[in-house]
Design a protein around this motif. Structure first.
Motif, short mmCIF file in Angstrom:
data_model
loop_
_atom_site.label_atom_id
_atom_site.label_comp_id
_atom_site.label_asym_id
_atom_site.label_seq_id
_atom_site.Cartn_x
_atom_site.Cartn_y
_atom_site.Cartn_z
N THR A 1 0.80 -1.23 0.00
CA THR A 1 0.00 0.00 0.00
C THR A 1 0.83 1.28 0.00
N GLY A 2 2.07 1.20 0.47
CA GLY A 2 2.92 2.39 0.53
C GLY A 2 2.71 3.26 1.74
N ARG A 3 1.95 2.78 2.75
CA ARG A 3 1.76 3.53 3.98
C ARG A 3 2.04 2.60 5.16
N PRO A 4 2.81 3.06 6.15
CA PRO A 4 3.17 2.18 7.26
C PRO A 4 1.96 1.52 7.92
N PHE A 5 2.10 0.23 8.18
CA PHE A 5 1.09 -0.54 8.93
C PHE A 5 -0.29 -0.50 8.27
N THR A 6 -0.34 -0.37 6.98
CA THR A 6 -1.62 -0.28 6.28
C THR A 6 -1.84 -1.51 5.42
N GLY A 7 -2.88 -2.27 5.76
CA GLY A 7 -3.22 -3.44 4.98
C GLY A 7 -2.89 -4.77 5.63
N ASP A 8 -2.49 -4.75 6.91
CA ASP A 8 -2.23 -5.99 7.61
C ASP A 8 -2.80 -5.92 9.03
N TRP A 9 -2.75 -7.04 9.74
CA TRP A 9 -3.34 -7.14 11.07
C TRP A 9 -2.71 -6.14 12.04
N ALA A 10 -1.39 -6.01 11.99
CA ALA A 10 -0.72 -5.10 12.92
C ALA A 10 -1.28 -3.69 12.81
N GLY A 11 -1.61 -3.27 11.59
CA GLY A 11 -2.18 -1.95 11.39
C GLY A 11 -3.56 -1.80 11.96
N ASP A 12 -4.35 -2.88 11.91
CA ASP A 12 -5.69 -2.80 12.48
C ASP A 12 -5.64 -2.44 13.95
N LEU A 13 -4.75 -3.09 14.70
CA LEU A 13 -4.61 -2.79 16.13
C LEU A 13 -3.96 -1.44 16.35
N LEU A 14 -2.91 -1.15 15.60
CA LEU A 14 -2.19 0.11 15.81
C LEU A 14 -3.08 1.31 15.54
N TYR A 15 -3.75 1.34 14.40
CA TYR A 15 -4.55 2.52 14.06
C TYR A 15 -5.77 2.67 14.96
N ALA A 16 -6.34 1.55 15.41
CA ALA A 16 -7.45 1.64 16.35
C ALA A 16 -7.00 2.25 17.67
N THR A 17 -5.79 1.89 18.10
CA THR A 17 -5.27 2.41 19.36
C THR A 17 -4.87 3.87 19.22
N ILE A 18 -4.27 4.21 18.11
CA ILE A 18 -3.93 5.61 17.83
C ILE A 18 -5.18 6.48 17.89
N ASP A 19 -6.25 5.99 17.29
CA ASP A 19 -7.50 6.74 17.29
C ASP A 19 -8.06 6.87 18.71
N LYS A 20 -8.01 5.80 19.46
CA LYS A 20 -8.56 5.81 20.82
C LYS A 20 -7.90 6.87 21.69
N PHE A 21 -6.61 7.12 21.44
CA PHE A 21 -5.88 8.08 22.25
C PHE A 21 -5.78 9.46 21.60
N GLY A 22 -6.60 9.69 20.59
CA GLY A 22 -6.75 11.03 20.04
C GLY A 22 -5.67 11.50 19.10
#
Length: 218
Positions: A64-85
């Motif tokens: 995809t050309g964007r870090p952690f985008t398109g795999d399982w690790a990104g699902d958890l990372l971006y959800a957590t990033i969002d949760k903490f604003g």
């Protein structure tokens, strides 16, 4: 402060690591429409938080050309990033999803995809100047959050610190100084599918580390 000899981002066709170039080109033959290059950092140039991962996944960021985008690790990372604003918009595992990071940036210790997700020491060392320059180019940076031991160790070395004084562990936190500035260095087990499936890392454990970062930033 040491003058950076490298830019904060590697060129897409970076040729520093022959093994990674060979692997990247082999993937490109099979999947010519994928990004297949050194993946740039993603986020806010006014970031107070820098999340430092290991390297692009072959079907994730390398595709995809964007870090952690398109795999399982990104699902958890971006959800957590969002949760903490630290984001706005909705993560949809696609660089065109319109997601933006606010006060945060994500980068990798190694910018090109390695075979079996395992860069060797020479490749980590070759990419470290980009990491150092990325850190130095963020004027408001307060917290570095490292995902996994390779990320942690490379960051410690980039800052000119000794690993024996800053060992890796989940939830470790170190107040460090570099280039006349003070930072908080916190680390987590990597948010990989393997770690989450085996229970080595839970969502709660991951959130605990982000809570440290958010508290330090305010």
């Amino acid at each position: 402060m040491k003058t950076p000899t490298y830019p904060p981002e590697a060129p897409k066709d970076c040729a520093l690591c022959p093994r990674l170039v060979e692997y990247r080109e082999a993937v490109a033959v099979k999947e010519p429409d994928w990004f297949n290059g050194a993946v740039p950092s993603f986020g806010d140039e006014a970031a107070e938080l820098l999340v430092i991962g290991l390297a692009p996944g072959v079907t994730g960021a390398n595709r995809t050309g964007r870090p952690f985008t398109g795999d399982w690790a990104g699902d958890l990372l971006y959800a957590t990033i969002d949760k903490f604003g630290f984001s706005k918009g909705t993560y949809a595992a696609d660089p065109g999803d319109g997601l933006a990071l606010t006060g945060a940036m994500i980068t990798n210790a190694v910018r090109c995809v390695p075979p079996e997700n395992k860069p060797v020491g020479a490749e980590i060392n070759a990419c470290r100047p980009f990491l150092l320059s990325r850190i130095e180019a963020l004027p408001k940076l307060k917290v570095m959050l490292c995902l996994g031991k390779i990320s942690h160790d490379s960051t410690v070395r980039a800052l000119g610190l000794k690993l024996k004084d800053h060992p890796f562990g989940h939830g470790t936190r170190y107040e460090v100084s570099f280039g006349g500035r003070d930072y908080l260095l916190v680390s987590s087990y990597h948010c990989s599918r393997y770690n989450t499936n085996t229970g080595r890392l839970t969502a709660e454990m991951f959130e605990d580390v982000f809570a440290m970062a958010r508290e330090a930033i305010g």
